[in-house]
Design an enzyme around this catalytic site. Structure first.
Site, PDB file in Angstrom:
ATOM      1  N   HIS A 124      17.689  -4.175 -11.196  1.00 15.96           N
ATOM      2  CA  HIS A 124      18.577  -3.453 -12.107  1.00 15.96           C
ATOM      3  C   HIS A 124      18.335  -1.955 -11.918  1.00 15.96           C
ATOM      4  O   HIS A 124      17.427  -1.537 -11.190  1.00 15.96           O
ATOM      5  CB  HIS A 124      18.341  -3.860 -13.565  1.00 15.96           C
ATOM      6  CG  HIS A 124      16.979  -3.502 -14.078  1.00 15.96           C
ATOM      7  ND1 HIS A 124      15.850  -4.267 -13.830  1.00 15.96           N
ATOM      8  CD2 HIS A 124      16.545  -2.439 -14.800  1.00 15.96           C
ATOM      9  CE1 HIS A 124      14.802  -3.701 -14.385  1.00 15.96           C
ATOM     10  NE2 HIS A 124      15.189  -2.590 -14.978  1.00 15.96           N
ATOM     11  N   ASP A 144      17.805   1.711 -14.085  1.00 16.38           N
ATOM     12  CA  ASP A 144      17.471   2.286 -15.385  1.00 16.38           C
ATOM     13  C   ASP A 144      18.051   3.696 -15.462  1.00 16.38           C
ATOM     14  O   ASP A 144      17.651   4.593 -14.713  1.00 16.38           O
ATOM     15  CB  ASP A 144      15.963   2.334 -15.575  1.00 16.38           C
ATOM     16  CG  ASP A 144      15.352   0.943 -15.675  1.00 16.38           C
ATOM     17  OD1 ASP A 144      15.834   0.157 -16.496  1.00 16.38           O
ATOM     18  OD2 ASP A 144      14.410   0.651 -14.924  1.00 16.38           O
ATOM     19  N   LYS A 190     -32.530   4.856   5.765  1.00 19.34           N
ATOM     20  CA  LYS A 190     -33.251   4.828   7.035  1.00 19.34           C
ATOM     21  C   LYS A 190     -32.465   3.966   8.012  1.00 19.34           C
ATOM     22  O   LYS A 190     -32.235   2.778   7.773  1.00 19.34           O
ATOM     23  CB  LYS A 190     -34.653   4.259   6.853  1.00 19.34           C
ATOM     24  CG  LYS A 190     -35.482   4.284   8.142  1.00 19.34           C
ATOM     25  CD  LYS A 190     -36.889   3.747   7.918  1.00 19.34           C
ATOM     26  CE  LYS A 190     -37.679   3.777   9.223  1.00 19.34           C
ATOM     27  NZ  LYS A 190     -39.059   3.248   9.046  1.00 19.34           N
TER      28      LYS A 190
END
Length: 525
Positions: A45, A47, A237
């Site tokens: 859709h 918006d 190390k």
């Protein structure tokens, strides 16, 4: 009811999960901006949002706005959004309200017509707006047509004016006006966002974690055969840096421990989200991949105290009790220095070891399975998952196979995820029965592929994203976008520790779409 016009918007969202803006509240003023977002949620859709009195008054338009004056569109009045939503483009996680991908389809300014008070016009049920957008131009009219509880139905149309275009459809113009991307491109690359306040050349920014500074890699290169390396704020190390761990492939030089550690340090910030909070099983090759490899699950006593640990309360006699937990990048570098060339996280977290957070689909090729046949199985799973509306992502294994990870909400058992994956894969297998065997024993499969749902069990693991594999050239297990299943150049061992970092910089991490996307598994009938 609260006087805050954004109260409903905030109540419907969990801002710890969704990247949507929470908003600072209404900002009264004379702003007249609008945005239209193309939103692929449970249904596609658009918006449509107008800036009115410091918020975005919003409508969901199922078929999208149009310039065709003879077309009427349904528009559903929804909650007001904060003005910060004008620039929202990205992915709303599955399970959140409106879960799906969003692009800024159009944006611009607008002018109210026939009123000086557009909020009152909306309340009265009719809004006329003169649009000045990149796509929408001319007069739009919104008219309320009915109310069902909190749901208001409106009708949207374009007036007959100089900007009207008969037959104009929004789906013919799908790209974002901000980033130029389609929804599919946003969905497949969740690592990039658009900064509307930046110049166009700088507006698209990476959301990947900050990489290790180059100075740290230079310091590793300057060490002799052993030494102390400062990495991610830890002092580690490191030994035997010039030892060959992987033979070269295709005429390339072999790969030393120094190169493996450099790769691990560079990729660790991207990998850690898939490992943190989980027990990790290490596949160790202390003498290189041409030597003997073995599984190592226990956290060694000599591990630095900053290396995470988890005590398994359910460990039986003779089982591992304390596991390594990779909660920070330095721990992954330590694991590689320890000879852990492969990293296998548990599917569950240490806080709930009996509850998986992913359902795993393992496409395991047989001796007779061609790469194209394996891709057919992966594409069929892609189609099935898309049909079910399930968020998932695939990765090539760096060996021969393809795996698919499906994030799930808490509360499922391994029996649940195993049964769900079995139903899914058996449904897929019925489409191409000539490619699949359901036999357990390899010899009984007659060289056919296995869709292995049995990996969904406690302490059963699949290789982590971006983990090296113990083969010549150090190939890597690499997440891919769904569309890459159609790439003719795709291979399960296409990327190595020497090439995958360039891909990450260029394409991002497709698996990031899974983070924060936990979902319920739909029924498979």
């Amino acid at each position: 009811m609260s006087g805050d016009p954004l109260e409903r918007y905030r109540r419907m969202r969990d801002f710890a999960r969704t990247p949507e803006p929470e908003g600072e509240g209404a900002r009264p003023g004379a702003g007249r901006r609008f945005v239209v977002q193309r939103h692929r949620a449970s249904r596609l859709h658009y918006d449509l949002r107008f800036e009115i009195d410091g918020v975005l008054v919003s409508w969901a338009v199922p078929k999208g706005p149009t310039l065709d004056p003879d077309v009427r569109r349904l528009a559903v009045h929804v909650e007001d959004h904060p003005v910060e939503y004008l620039h929202f483009e990205g992915i709303i996680p599955s399970g959140e309200y409106g879960g799906g991908d969003v692009v800024v389809w159009d944006a611009g300014t607008w002018e109210p017509v026939h009123t000086d008070d557009p909020a009152a016009a909306v309340a009265a049920g009719e809004l006329h707006a003169e649009m000045h957008g990149r796509k929408l131009r001319g007069r739009l009219v919104l008219v309320r047509t009915g109310t069902d509880g909190e749901r208001e139905s409106w009708m949207l149309r374009h007036k007959h004016d100089e900007h009207a275009v008969p037959g104009w459809e929004p789906e013919a113009h799908p790209r974002s006006v901000l980033s130029g991307r389609t929804n599919a491109e946003v969905a497949e690359d969740p690592d990039r966002a658009w900064r509307s306040d930046a110049p166009a050349a700088e507006a698209e920014v990476s959301l990947l974690p900050e990489p290790l500074p180059g100075e740290a890699i230079d310091a590793l290169a300057d060490l002799g055969g052993s030494g102390t390396w400062a990495v991610f704020g830890r002092r580690l190390k490191v030994t035997n840096l010039d030892k060959v761990l992987f033979p070269g492939a295709d005429g390339e030089p072999p790969i030393t421990k120094r190169e493996l550690l450099a790769y691990t340090a560079r990729v660790a910030p991207v990998v850690v989200p898939y490992l943190e909070g989980r027990a990790v099983n290490l596949h160790r090759y202390p003498d290189g991949v041409e030597g003997k490899g073995f599984w190592h699950k226990a956290r060694p006593d000599h591990a630095p105290d900053w290396v995470g640990a988890w005590d398994n309360p359910d460990a039986g006699a003779g089982e591992t009790t304390t596991y390594v937990v990779v909660d920070e990048p330095a721990t992954l570098v330590w694991a590689a220095n320890f000879g852990g060339l492969e990293w296998h996280p548990w599917t569950s977290r240490t806080t709930a070891p009996e509850e998986p957070t992913y359902a795993l689909i393992d496409l395991d090729p047989g001796e007779r399975t061609s790469w194209e046949e394996l891709l057919t199985l992966a594409r069929l799973h892609r189609t099935a998952l898309e049909h079910l509306g399930v968020t998932a992502r695939a990765k090539v294994t760096g060996s021969r196979g393809i795996q698919i990870w499906v994030p799930v909400v808490g509360g499922y058992t391994f029996d649940d995820t195993r049964a769900w994956v079995e139903r899914l894969s058996r449904t897929v297998g019925k489409v191409v029965p000539e490619l699949v065997s359901w036999k357990w024993e390899v010899k009984q499969r007659e060289g056919l592929a296995r869709l292995d749902f049995t990996q969904n069990a406690v302490n059963k693991t699949l290789v982590a994203p971006y983990s090296p594999r113990p083969r010549p050239g150090a190939p890597v297990s690499v997440p891919i976008s769904w569309s890459e299943l159609d790439d003719p150049d795709l291979r399960p061992d296409r990327w190595t520790i020497r090439t995958v970092l360039d891909r990450l910089a260029r394409r991002g991490d497709p698996f990031r779409a899974l983070l924060g996307a936990a979902q319920e598994l739909p029924e498979i009938t």
